[in-house]
Scaffold this motif. Sequence first.
Motif, PDB file in Angstrom:
ATOM      1  N   GLN A 169       0.830  -1.199   0.000  1.00 16.01           N
ATOM      2  CA  GLN A 169       0.000   0.000   0.000  1.00 16.01           C
ATOM      3  C   GLN A 169       0.873   1.260   0.000  1.00 16.01           C
ATOM      4  O   GLN A 169       0.527   2.270  -0.607  1.00 16.01           O
ATOM      5  N   GLU A 170       2.020   1.183   0.680  1.00 18.02           N
ATOM      6  CA  GLU A 170       2.951   2.334   0.676  1.00 18.02           C
ATOM      7  C   GLU A 170       3.406   2.634  -0.743  1.00 18.02           C
ATOM      8  O   GLU A 170       3.603   3.795  -1.120  1.00 18.02           O
ATOM      9  N   LEU A 171       3.585   1.578  -1.527  1.00 12.45           N
ATOM     10  CA  LEU A 171       4.026   1.791  -2.918  1.00 12.45           C
ATOM     11  C   LEU A 171       2.934   2.488  -3.726  1.00 12.45           C
ATOM     12  O   LEU A 171       3.210   3.363  -4.542  1.00 12.45           O
ATOM     13  N   VAL A 172       1.680   2.074  -3.489  1.00  9.89           N
ATOM     14  CA  VAL A 172       0.576   2.722  -4.214  1.00  9.89           C
ATOM     15  C   VAL A 172       0.506   4.202  -3.819  1.00  9.89           C
ATOM     16  O   VAL A 172       0.307   5.080  -4.653  1.00  9.89           O
ATOM     17  N   ARG A 173       0.711   4.447  -2.535  1.00  7.98           N
ATOM     18  CA  ARG A 173       0.681   5.848  -2.067  1.00  7.98           C
ATOM     19  C   ARG A 173       1.815   6.653  -2.696  1.00  7.98           C
ATOM     20  O   ARG A 173       1.616   7.794  -3.114  1.00  7.98           O
ATOM     21  N   LEU A 174       2.978   6.050  -2.764  1.00  6.70           N
ATOM     22  CA  LEU A 174       4.103   6.745  -3.393  1.00  6.70           C
ATOM     23  C   LEU A 174       3.780   7.008  -4.870  1.00  6.70           C
ATOM     24  O   LEU A 174       4.020   8.107  -5.388  1.00  6.70           O
ATOM     25  N   GLY A 175       3.195   5.997  -5.512  1.00  7.17           N
ATOM     26  CA  GLY A 175       2.807   6.154  -6.921  1.00  7.17           C
ATOM     27  C   GLY A 175       1.824   7.290  -7.100  1.00  7.17           C
ATOM     28  O   GLY A 175       1.902   8.057  -8.064  1.00  7.17           O
ATOM     29  N   PHE A 176       0.908   7.427  -6.142  1.00 10.53           N
ATOM     30  CA  PHE A 176      -0.098   8.490  -6.248  1.00 10.53           C
ATOM     31  C   PHE A 176       0.525   9.861  -6.025  1.00 10.53           C
ATOM     32  O   PHE A 176       0.217  10.820  -6.726  1.00 10.53           O
ATOM     33  N   THR A 177       1.426   9.962  -5.051  1.00  7.29           N
ATOM     34  CA  THR A 177       2.011  11.277  -4.767  1.00  7.29           C
ATOM     35  C   THR A 177       2.893  11.755  -5.930  1.00  7.29           C
ATOM     36  O   THR A 177       2.956  12.949  -6.191  1.00  7.29           O
ATOM     37  N   GLU A 230      -8.846  14.395  -7.856  1.00  6.69           N
ATOM     38  CA  GLU A 230      -9.017  15.257  -6.696  1.00  6.69           C
ATOM     39  C   GLU A 230      -8.734  14.425  -5.448  1.00  6.69           C
ATOM     40  O   GLU A 230      -8.988  13.240  -5.424  1.00  6.69           O
ATOM     41  N   ILE A 231      -8.227  15.073  -4.412  1.00  8.12           N
ATOM     42  CA  ILE A 231      -8.109  14.353  -3.141  1.00  8.12           C
ATOM     43  C   ILE A 231      -9.515  14.193  -2.598  1.00  8.12           C
ATOM     44  O   ILE A 231     -10.257  15.164  -2.502  1.00  8.12           O
ATOM     45  N   ASP A 232      -9.874  12.950  -2.285  1.00  5.19           N
ATOM     46  CA  ASP A 232     -11.214  12.695  -1.782  1.00  5.19           C
ATOM     47  C   ASP A 232     -11.287  13.140  -0.318  1.00  5.19           C
ATOM     48  O   ASP A 232     -10.674  12.513   0.545  1.00  5.19           O
ATOM     49  N   PRO A 233     -12.014  14.213  -0.030  1.00  6.76           N
ATOM     50  CA  PRO A 233     -12.010  14.728   1.346  1.00  6.76           C
ATOM     51  C   PRO A 233     -12.580  13.727   2.341  1.00  6.76           C
ATOM     52  O   PRO A 233     -12.264  13.773   3.512  1.00  6.76           O
ATOM     53  N   GLY A 271       2.536  18.250   4.729  1.00  2.03           N
ATOM     54  CA  GLY A 271       1.140  18.004   5.092  1.00  2.03           C
ATOM     55  C   GLY A 271       0.303  17.610   3.882  1.00  2.03           C
ATOM     56  O   GLY A 271      -0.484  16.667   3.926  1.00  2.03           O
ATOM     57  N   THR A 272       0.498  18.345   2.795  1.00  2.00           N
ATOM     58  CA  THR A 272      -0.270  18.057   1.565  1.00  2.00           C
ATOM     59  C   THR A 272       0.017  16.641   1.066  1.00  2.00           C
ATOM     60  O   THR A 272      -0.906  15.895   0.722  1.00  2.00           O
ATOM     61  N   LEU A 273       1.285  16.291   1.035  1.00  2.83           N
ATOM     62  CA  LEU A 273       1.641  14.966   0.516  1.00  2.83           C
ATOM     63  C   LEU A 273       1.128  13.863   1.443  1.00  2.83           C
ATOM     64  O   LEU A 273       0.657  12.824   0.971  1.00  2.83           O
ATOM     65  N   ASP A 274       1.188  14.098   2.754  1.00  8.32           N
ATOM     66  CA  ASP A 274       0.666  13.098   3.695  1.00  8.32           C
ATOM     67  C   ASP A 274      -0.838  12.907   3.501  1.00  8.32           C
ATOM     68  O   ASP A 274      -1.342  11.790   3.501  1.00  8.32           O
ATOM     69  N   ARG A 275      -1.543  14.028   3.321  1.00  3.46           N
ATOM     70  CA  ARG A 275      -2.996  13.923   3.143  1.00  3.46           C
ATOM     71  C   ARG A 275      -3.329  13.240   1.818  1.00  3.46           C
ATOM     72  O   ARG A 275      -4.228  12.417   1.746  1.00  3.46           O
ATOM     73  N   ALA A 276      -2.575  13.609   0.775  1.00  2.00           N
ATOM     74  CA  ALA A 276      -2.818  12.962  -0.532  1.00  2.00           C
ATOM     75  C   ALA A 276      -2.587  11.467  -0.427  1.00  2.00           C
ATOM     76  O   ALA A 276      -3.397  10.663  -0.901  1.00  2.00           O
ATOM     77  N   ALA A 277      -1.507  11.074   0.251  1.00  4.74           N
ATOM     78  CA  ALA A 277      -1.198   9.647   0.386  1.00  4.74           C
ATOM     79  C   ALA A 277      -2.283   8.940   1.196  1.00  4.74           C
ATOM     80  O   ALA A 277      -2.687   7.824   0.872  1.00  4.74           O
ATOM     81  N   ALA A 278      -2.780   9.638   2.243  1.00  2.34           N
ATOM     82  CA  ALA A 278      -3.802   9.020   3.091  1.00  2.34           C
ATOM     83  C   ALA A 278      -5.126   8.846   2.358  1.00  2.34           C
ATOM     84  O   ALA A 278      -5.959   8.037   2.751  1.00  2.34           O
ATOM     85  N   SER A 279      -5.321   9.605   1.281  1.00  3.57           N
ATOM     86  CA  SER A 279      -6.595   9.509   0.552  1.00  3.57           C
ATOM     87  C   SER A 279      -6.620   8.329  -0.425  1.00  3.57           C
ATOM     88  O   SER A 279      -7.646   8.053  -1.032  1.00  3.57           O
ATOM     89  N   VAL A 280      -5.488   7.652  -0.559  1.00  2.00           N
ATOM     90  CA  VAL A 280      -5.429   6.542  -1.533  1.00  2.00           C
ATOM     91  C   VAL A 280      -6.221   5.349  -1.001  1.00  2.00           C
ATOM     92  O   VAL A 280      -5.958   4.895   0.110  1.00  2.00           O
TER      93      VAL A 280
END
Lengths: 164, 203
Positions: A12-20, A80-83, B12-21
Amino acid sequence: MEFEEYVSARGQELVRLGFTVSGDYQRAEDLAQTALMQAFRSWRKVRKADDPHHYVRRILVNEYLSMTRRRSFTEAPTAEIDPQSTVPDPATGIVDSDDLWHALQELSARERVVLVLRYYQDLDDRTIAELLGIKPSSVRSTASRGLATLRQTRQSNRVDERLS
Amino acid sequence: MSNPDLEDDLRGTLDRAAASVPQATGLSDRATTGVQQARRRTWMVSGVAAAAVAAVAIAGFALTGGNTPEQPPVAAPGMPQSSNPTTAAVQPLSAKTIAGTWRATQITGTKSLKSARPDDPILVFKADGTWSGSDGCNPLQGTFTIGQRGEFAAKSGPQHMIGCENVPHTGVLQSAKRIEVTADTLTFAAADGHELARYARAR
């Protein structure tokens, strides 16, 4: 460590890195999957590395940079970041953060990767340089350029807000 | 704004973006299955290459090796004599060819195509070069182009990403470089020719 254990712990960390780095959920999953497929092919070698995650992370970011260099690559609209699924933090200026997120997507792929590795993965410039196969001085100048662009974009957005 | 402020905000932005995955599922299965399929493909390509070499060798022998009298081609028993791919009529493909509603019957790496989802996970292509549909939870849309010989490219529009067992139509369309269409089946293939997904025309 077996491959399945690694994926379950760090996938999951890899997917997050891919997204960022890419700003796109689908592409993030593709990047993670590609990195994992390549790691799986030579897992005996990867598992012997001091830090297998570092090895897989290197595959992922370099795959992303190669992807952006291909002629067929076109930037897809950023998600978009899903709030609803963000970490709730009332003290945070979410509007500012969203501005920054959108400004990040305007940077070059390399600038974005360097900033993500520095500020999201908390890697030092020497490690980033080794990971990307460039000099530490290039990392510093790329990061500096990226930050300058972000600052400028932010300032111009604020001026626009004041004027509107 | 000073650099430390910007750097803190960026963290903060990158942490929040990552948390939204959304939580990705089946990464391990997809990675290992992908490699195994690639290995099988390599083996198959090797087999095809060997057959091609053998065919060339046989043809070479026929041309140079001997005084074999020229024989008319003879079809093997049970084989249709008229099958000649070079003269078969090829219908040029266009957006109109695939216009309509499609349902995924097989997507590489996705097992649960038949699970219940809030929305019907269909894909709709229109003759004007736009596509729309749903991944089961989120509306999807975009544009596509088709070359006469099946070259394919698609772009997707902005979309929300509510988590469920999302049918990865967008991933298929963005990765696909070629399509094949038979009567009621639409097949997407990647640039290297491997099949990504198969869809059936919805009735």
